[in-house]
Design an enzyme around this catalytic site. Structure first.
Site, PDB file in Angstrom:
ATOM      1  N   HIS A   1       0.922  -1.318   0.031  1.00 60.35           N
ATOM      2  CA  HIS A   1      -0.042   0.072   0.187  1.00 60.35           C
ATOM      3  C   HIS A   1       0.951   1.089  -0.021  1.00 60.35           C
ATOM      4  CE1 HIS A   1       1.033  -0.539   4.161  1.00 60.35           C
ATOM      5  NE2 HIS A   1       0.894   0.868   4.244  1.00 60.35           N
TER       6      HIS A   1
ATOM      7  N   HIS B   1       5.679   6.194  -0.864  1.00 60.40           N
ATOM      8  CA  HIS B   1       6.365   5.037  -1.444  1.00 60.40           C
ATOM      9  C   HIS B   1       5.694   3.875  -0.977  1.00 60.40           C
ATOM     10  CE1 HIS B   1       7.168   5.668   2.960  1.00 60.40           C
ATOM     11  NE2 HIS B   1       7.330   4.387   3.193  1.00 60.40           N
TER      12      HIS B   1
END
Length: 198
Positions: free
Chosen positions: A37, A120
């Site tokens: 995620h 990220h």
């Protein structure tokens, strides 16, 4: 009490591309593919009524869906690396969505995240990986990139303490305008009656 955070889910094709980055780094605990995620805003441990306030406030976010590309790899902790990640090609739409969510949380009195937002996807947590091993891993994978994918919703996720992160549970989801009809129909199953942790 679960830890809460807002996030973007990683679609299957992009997750498969990310999974090809697994391996080749001693001391790495690789994140399970289904737990990939992109965190928009970490919230932390909150009481149930605060979680409900957060969910109600996030109902006010109205942003268009947008395309996102994962690109490049890096590590956190230069002298003592503790995680490796895949980066994100710069996106003004992503920055605008994250900024709006951040402002909502500030208005709710949730403490600001001291770290600057750096989008990220965490690939692995590291234990006793040497900086040289990490540098070699990163240089061999520096040209990593996924095909662009459409972001059709953002979610409120929870996690419980565990080794290596996850499992992560989607507590609630909000569509972005212009998201396809299938994504919208999946969201219809999330009703106000099932607000978080009742």
């Amino acid at each position: 009490m679960p830890r809460l955070f807002t996030a973007l889910e990683i679609p299957r094709d992009a997750a498969l591309s990310l999974s090809l980055l697994r391996g080749g780094l001693p001391g790495a605990r690789w994140i399970d593919v289904e737990n990939y995620h992109l965190t928009l805003r970490f919230i932390g441990d909150v009481e149930g009524h605060v979680a409900d306030e957060i969910a109600n406030a996030l109902d006010r976010v109205h942003r268009p869906s947008f395309a996102l590309t994962l690109s490049g790899v890096g590590a956190f902790g230069q002298k003592k690396p503790h995680a490796v990640w895949a980066g994100v090609f710069p996106s003004s739409e992503l920055a605008a969505l994250q900024g709006e969510i951040d402002r909502i949380f500030q208005r709710l009195g949730i403490p600001a995240d001291p770290r600057k937002f750096m989008p990220h996807v965490t690939l692995a947590r590291l234990r006793n990986s040497s900086p040289l091993e990490v540098a070699q891993y990163l240089s061999a994978r520096g040209n990593f990139s996924t095909l662009p994918f459409r972001v059709g919703r953002f979610v409120l996720m929870s996690s419980r303490d565990s080794v290596g992160g996850g499992p992560y549970i989607v507590e609630e989801a909000w569509p972005l305008s212009g998201a396809d009809a299938r994504a919208a129909s999946r969201l219809a199953s999330v009703s106000d009656a099932s607000r978080i942790m009742r």
